[in-house]
Write a protein that holds these residues in place. Structure first.
Motif, PDB file in Angstrom:
ATOM      1  N   ARG A 115       0.821  -1.208   0.000  1.00 53.37           N
ATOM      2  CA  ARG A 115       0.000   0.000   0.000  1.00 53.37           C
ATOM      3  C   ARG A 115       0.855   1.258   0.000  1.00 53.37           C
ATOM      4  NH1 ARG A 115      -4.692   1.561   4.467  1.00 53.37           N
ATOM      5  NH2 ARG A 115      -5.253   3.583   3.561  1.00 53.37           N
ATOM      6  N   GLU A 116       0.500   2.225  -0.843  1.00 54.41           N
ATOM      7  CA  GLU A 116       1.178   3.514  -0.908  1.00 54.41           C
ATOM      8  C   GLU A 116       0.261   4.611  -0.371  1.00 54.41           C
ATOM      9  OE1 GLU A 116       4.089   2.949  -4.776  1.00 54.41           O
ATOM     10  OE2 GLU A 116       2.087   3.796  -5.095  1.00 54.41           O
ATOM     11  N   PHE A 117       0.880   5.757  -0.018  1.00 51.81           N
ATOM     12  CA  PHE A 117       0.139   6.872   0.559  1.00 51.81           C
ATOM     13  C   PHE A 117       0.576   8.164  -0.116  1.00 51.81           C
ATOM     14  CE2 PHE A 117       0.521   3.541   3.669  1.00 51.81           C
ATOM     15  CZ  PHE A 117      -0.732   3.454   4.256  1.00 51.81           C
ATOM     16  N   THR A 118      -0.389   8.996  -0.513  1.00 49.10           N
ATOM     17  CA  THR A 118      -0.047  10.311  -1.055  1.00 49.10           C
ATOM     18  C   THR A 118       0.141  11.286   0.097  1.00 49.10           C
ATOM     19  OG1 THR A 118      -2.383  10.866  -1.299  1.00 49.10           O
ATOM     20  CG2 THR A 118      -1.261   9.943  -3.220  1.00 49.10           C
ATOM     21  N   LEU A 119       1.080  12.214  -0.065  1.00 55.52           N
ATOM     22  CA  LEU A 119       1.435  13.147   0.999  1.00 55.52           C
ATOM     23  C   LEU A 119       0.918  14.556   0.767  1.00 55.52           C
ATOM     24  CD1 LEU A 119       5.152  12.072   1.588  1.00 55.52           C
ATOM     25  CD2 LEU A 119       3.112  11.326   2.834  1.00 55.52           C
ATOM     26  N   PRO A 177       6.198  -4.070  20.838  1.00 54.11           N
ATOM     27  CA  PRO A 177       5.858  -5.498  20.876  1.00 54.11           C
ATOM     28  C   PRO A 177       4.732  -5.890  19.928  1.00 54.11           C
ATOM     29  CG  PRO A 177       6.230  -4.681  23.095  1.00 54.11           C
ATOM     30  CD  PRO A 177       6.255  -3.487  22.194  1.00 54.11           C
ATOM     31  N   SER A 178       3.847  -4.950  19.598  1.00 53.55           N
ATOM     32  CA  SER A 178       2.721  -5.278  18.730  1.00 53.55           C
ATOM     33  C   SER A 178       2.998  -5.022  17.251  1.00 53.55           C
ATOM     34  CB  SER A 178       1.487  -4.474  19.154  1.00 53.55           C
ATOM     35  OG  SER A 178       1.734  -3.079  19.044  1.00 53.55           O
ATOM     36  N   GLY A 179       4.171  -4.496  16.915  1.00 63.63           N
ATOM     37  CA  GLY A 179       4.499  -4.231  15.516  1.00 63.63           C
ATOM     38  C   GLY A 179       5.289  -2.955  15.360  1.00 63.63           C
ATOM     39  N   THR A 180       5.128  -2.315  14.211  1.00 63.05           N
ATOM     40  CA  THR A 180       5.785  -1.030  13.940  1.00 63.05           C
ATOM     41  C   THR A 180       4.718   0.046  13.771  1.00 63.05           C
ATOM     42  OG1 THR A 180       7.781  -1.943  12.927  1.00 63.05           O
ATOM     43  CG2 THR A 180       7.151   0.263  12.261  1.00 63.05           C
ATOM     44  N   THR A 181       4.898   1.147  14.492  1.00 67.30           N
ATOM     45  CA  THR A 181       3.974   2.280  14.425  1.00 67.30           C
ATOM     46  C   THR A 181       4.669   3.446  13.741  1.00 67.30           C
ATOM     47  OG1 THR A 181       2.838   1.590  16.443  1.00 67.30           O
ATOM     48  CG2 THR A 181       2.570   3.875  15.775  1.00 67.30           C
ATOM     49  N   MET A 182       3.955   4.103  12.820  1.00 65.14           N
ATOM     50  CA  MET A 182       4.531   5.227  12.092  1.00 65.14           C
ATOM     51  C   MET A 182       3.605   6.429  12.107  1.00 65.14           C
ATOM     52  SD  MET A 182       6.491   3.622   8.845  1.00 65.14           S
ATOM     53  CE  MET A 182       5.315   2.306   8.617  1.00 65.14           C
ATOM     54  N   LEU A 183       4.197   7.591  12.238  1.00 68.00           N
ATOM     55  CA  LEU A 183       3.480   8.859  12.219  1.00 68.00           C
ATOM     56  C   LEU A 183       4.085   9.753  11.139  1.00 68.00           C
ATOM     57  CD1 LEU A 183       3.517   9.521  16.075  1.00 68.00           C
ATOM     58  CD2 LEU A 183       1.596   8.585  14.762  1.00 68.00           C
ATOM     59  N   LEU A 196      -0.804  11.070   8.958  1.00 67.70           N
ATOM     60  CA  LEU A 196      -0.959   9.617   8.978  1.00 67.70           C
ATOM     61  C   LEU A 196      -0.522   9.037  10.310  1.00 67.70           C
ATOM     62  CD1 LEU A 196       0.586   8.892   5.452  1.00 67.70           C
ATOM     63  CD2 LEU A 196      -1.844   8.918   6.032  1.00 67.70           C
ATOM     64  N   ALA A 197      -1.296   8.082  10.806  1.00 68.51           N
ATOM     65  CA  ALA A 197      -0.927   7.286  11.972  1.00 68.51           C
ATOM     66  C   ALA A 197      -1.215   5.837  11.606  1.00 68.51           C
ATOM     67  CB  ALA A 197      -1.718   7.716  13.197  1.00 68.51           C
ATOM     68  N   LEU A 198      -0.159   5.030  11.476  1.00 71.47           N
ATOM     69  CA  LEU A 198      -0.276   3.681  10.936  1.00 71.47           C
ATOM     70  C   LEU A 198       0.387   2.678  11.861  1.00 71.47           C
ATOM     71  CD1 LEU A 198       0.883   4.537   7.299  1.00 71.47           C
ATOM     72  CD2 LEU A 198      -1.468   4.508   8.146  1.00 71.47           C
ATOM     73  N   ARG A 199      -0.203   1.487  11.909  1.00 72.54           N
ATOM     74  CA  ARG A 199       0.384   0.391  12.681  1.00 72.54           C
ATOM     75  C   ARG A 199       0.483  -0.833  11.770  1.00 72.54           C
ATOM     76  NH1 ARG A 199      -3.251   0.213  16.115  1.00 72.54           N
ATOM     77  NH2 ARG A 199      -2.408   1.713  17.587  1.00 72.54           N
ATOM     78  N   PHE A 200       1.683  -1.391  11.646  1.00 70.95           N
ATOM     79  CA  PHE A 200       1.923  -2.562  10.818  1.00 70.95           C
ATOM     80  C   PHE A 200       2.241  -3.768  11.688  1.00 70.95           C
ATOM     81  CE2 PHE A 200       2.703   0.943   7.976  1.00 70.95           C
ATOM     82  CZ  PHE A 200       2.319   0.492   6.719  1.00 70.95           C
ATOM     83  N   ASN A 201       1.727  -4.953  11.280  1.00 76.38           N
ATOM     84  CA  ASN A 201       2.108  -6.180  11.969  1.00 76.38           C
ATOM     85  C   ASN A 201       3.122  -6.950  11.142  1.00 76.38           C
ATOM     86  OD1 ASN A 201       0.710  -7.631   9.968  1.00 76.38           O
ATOM     87  ND2 ASN A 201      -1.142  -7.832  11.204  1.00 76.38           N
ATOM     88  N   ALA A 202       3.577  -8.095  11.653  1.00 78.81           N
ATOM     89  CA  ALA A 202       4.647  -8.849  11.007  1.00 78.81           C
ATOM     90  C   ALA A 202       4.225  -9.439   9.672  1.00 78.81           C
ATOM     91  CB  ALA A 202       5.134  -9.955  11.937  1.00 78.81           C
ATOM     92  N   SER A 203       2.922  -9.484   9.392  1.00 78.80           N
ATOM     93  CA  SER A 203       2.441  -9.983   8.107  1.00 78.80           C
ATOM     94  C   SER A 203       2.360  -8.883   7.054  1.00 78.80           C
ATOM     95  CB  SER A 203       1.062 -10.628   8.278  1.00 78.80           C
ATOM     96  OG  SER A 203       1.125 -11.731   9.163  1.00 78.80           O
ATOM     97  N   GLU A 205       0.346  -6.293   7.267  1.00 82.29           N
ATOM     98  CA  GLU A 205      -0.974  -5.674   7.273  1.00 82.29           C
ATOM     99  C   GLU A 205      -0.919  -4.342   8.005  1.00 82.29           C
ATOM    100  OE1 GLU A 205      -2.819  -8.887   9.288  1.00 82.29           O
ATOM    101  OE2 GLU A 205      -3.611  -9.784   7.447  1.00 82.29           O
ATOM    102  N   VAL A 206      -1.673  -3.364   7.496  1.00 84.39           N
ATOM    103  CA  VAL A 206      -1.625  -2.016   8.050  1.00 84.39           C
ATOM    104  C   VAL A 206      -2.986  -1.637   8.611  1.00 84.39           C
ATOM    105  CG1 VAL A 206      -2.106  -0.984   5.783  1.00 84.39           C
ATOM    106  CG2 VAL A 206      -1.070   0.404   7.582  1.00 84.39           C
ATOM    107  N   GLU A 207      -2.961  -0.945   9.725  1.00 83.21           N
ATOM    108  CA  GLU A 207      -4.161  -0.429  10.369  1.00 83.21           C
ATOM    109  C   GLU A 207      -3.963   1.062  10.634  1.00 83.21           C
ATOM    110  OE1 GLU A 207      -6.464  -0.765  14.715  1.00 83.21           O
ATOM    111  OE2 GLU A 207      -4.641  -1.926  14.297  1.00 83.21           O
ATOM    112  N   GLU A 208      -4.926   1.862  10.215  1.00 80.05           N
ATOM    113  CA  GLU A 208      -4.880   3.284  10.517  1.00 80.05           C
ATOM    114  C   GLU A 208      -5.556   3.531  11.862  1.00 80.05           C
ATOM    115  OE1 GLU A 208      -5.686   6.096   7.352  1.00 80.05           O
ATOM    116  OE2 GLU A 208      -5.836   4.433   5.922  1.00 80.05           O
ATOM    117  N   PHE A 209      -5.017   4.483  12.626  1.00 79.48           N
ATOM    118  CA  PHE A 209      -5.633   4.832  13.903  1.00 79.48           C
ATOM    119  C   PHE A 209      -5.583   6.342  14.092  1.00 79.48           C
ATOM    120  CE2 PHE A 209      -1.157   4.237  14.834  1.00 79.48           C
ATOM    121  CZ  PHE A 209      -0.855   5.168  15.812  1.00 79.48           C
TER     122      PHE A 209
END
Length: 293
Positions: A115-119, A177-183, A196-203, A205-209
């Motif tokens: 997945r890509e994101f426009t800035l 411990p739950s993955g990688t979080t990016m801001l 953007l506030a994103l959380r990625f897991n080891a698979s 998969e990305v979740e926005e929060f």
């Protein structure tokens, strides 16, 4: 890519630049006309640790660039992708005091995100967090260093100079411990930039929060670059260490609180107004020499 060693003693950032967005030579060439972006390429390597810092960012012309599927050569250094790992063979000279940085770095993604994101509002600038959760193996001859740790790999591409689209941004990524979080908190020059506030897991998969409230961080000590991040209410964000303090850019380690977890982030703050200053650009060749045509 950026990486921190498991013991916390070492850090590394490598950026392969085609049409180097922070090149003063490219900025000067754009003022004269419509230059070839691929005539302004560099492999930026920044090493951090208790033994000190090393920095390389030698700009090279198109003749030093070679591209093929799975491989990119910039001068004497090259990057290869074999389907499972990115191998970076570094052979560079530091600036302003010359010394060698030579050796091999392997980045092994846990998964590849598609997945890509426009800035920016116009969609001319795209960020791709390729492998937010990775392992790194560092084996350098010069300086003599061997370590492993956690790493991150991404890509940015754009259709115009960064300073035309953005005023500034703050970006950070943290392993938890739950993955990688990016801001990513972007101030666009026209309209509204990405927040953007994103959380990625080891698979992969990305979740926005919903990002926590923005908080100010102290400006850098030398060049007074403004810094900010997000932190959950009731907690305090702090700068653990400033790794780079330049006229337009700061790289730091920042401790904050995200999604109920205390996290140490690799953090960057970028001022494009500062970069666009002709005075600042005249200072940059001190650390960004150019070789070749």
């Amino acid at each position: 890519m950026d990486a921190l060693s498991d013991d916390g003693d070492h850090g590394l950032t490598i950026i392969a630049m085609l049409g180097s967005v922070f090149s003063p030579y490219y900025a000067w060439a754009r003022r004269r006309g419509n230059p070839d972006p691929l005539d302004h390429c560099a492999l930026n390597v920044a090493l951090y640790g208790k033994a000190g810092k090393r920095w390389t960012m030698t700009e090279r012309g198109r003749k030093a660039l070679r591209q093929s599927p799975g491989r990119l050569d910039i001068g004497p250094s090259h990057l290869t992708w074999d389907g499972t790992a990115l191998t970076i063979e570094v052979n560079e000279i530091t600036a302003p005091i010359p010394s060698h940085v030579r050796g091999r770095i392997r980045v092994i993604p846990a998964a590849v995100n598609t997945r890509e994101f426009t800035l920016d509002p116009a969609g001319r600038h795209v960020w791709w967090p390729i492998a937010p959760i990775s392992r790194v193996e560092v084996d350098l001859e010069k300086p003599a260093l061997r370590w492993s740790g956690h790493a991150y790999l991404d890509s940015n591409r754009g259709e115009e100079p960064l300073e035309d689209a953005f005023v500034c941004w703050d970006w950070s990524r943290a392993n938890t411990p739950s993955g990688t979080t990016m801001l990513y908190d972007v101030t666009a020059r026209h309209g509204t930039g990405a927040g953007l506030a994103l959380r990625f897991n080891a698979s992969g998969e990305v979740e926005e929060f919903a990002p926590p409230p923005r908080v100010r961080l102290p400006t850098t000590g030398i060049w007074r670059i403004k810094r900010g991040t997000q932190c959950e209410p009731g907690h305090e964000a702090r700068v653990v260490e400033t790794l780079e303090d330049t006229p337009f850019y700061a790289r730091s380690l920042v401790e904050t609180r995200l999604a109920g977890e205390t996290a140490t982030c690799v953090h960057e703050s970028l001022s494009l107004d500062r970069f666009a200053s002709r005075i600042v650009q005249l200072m940059l060749p001190f650390r960004m020499p150019r070789v070749g045509g």
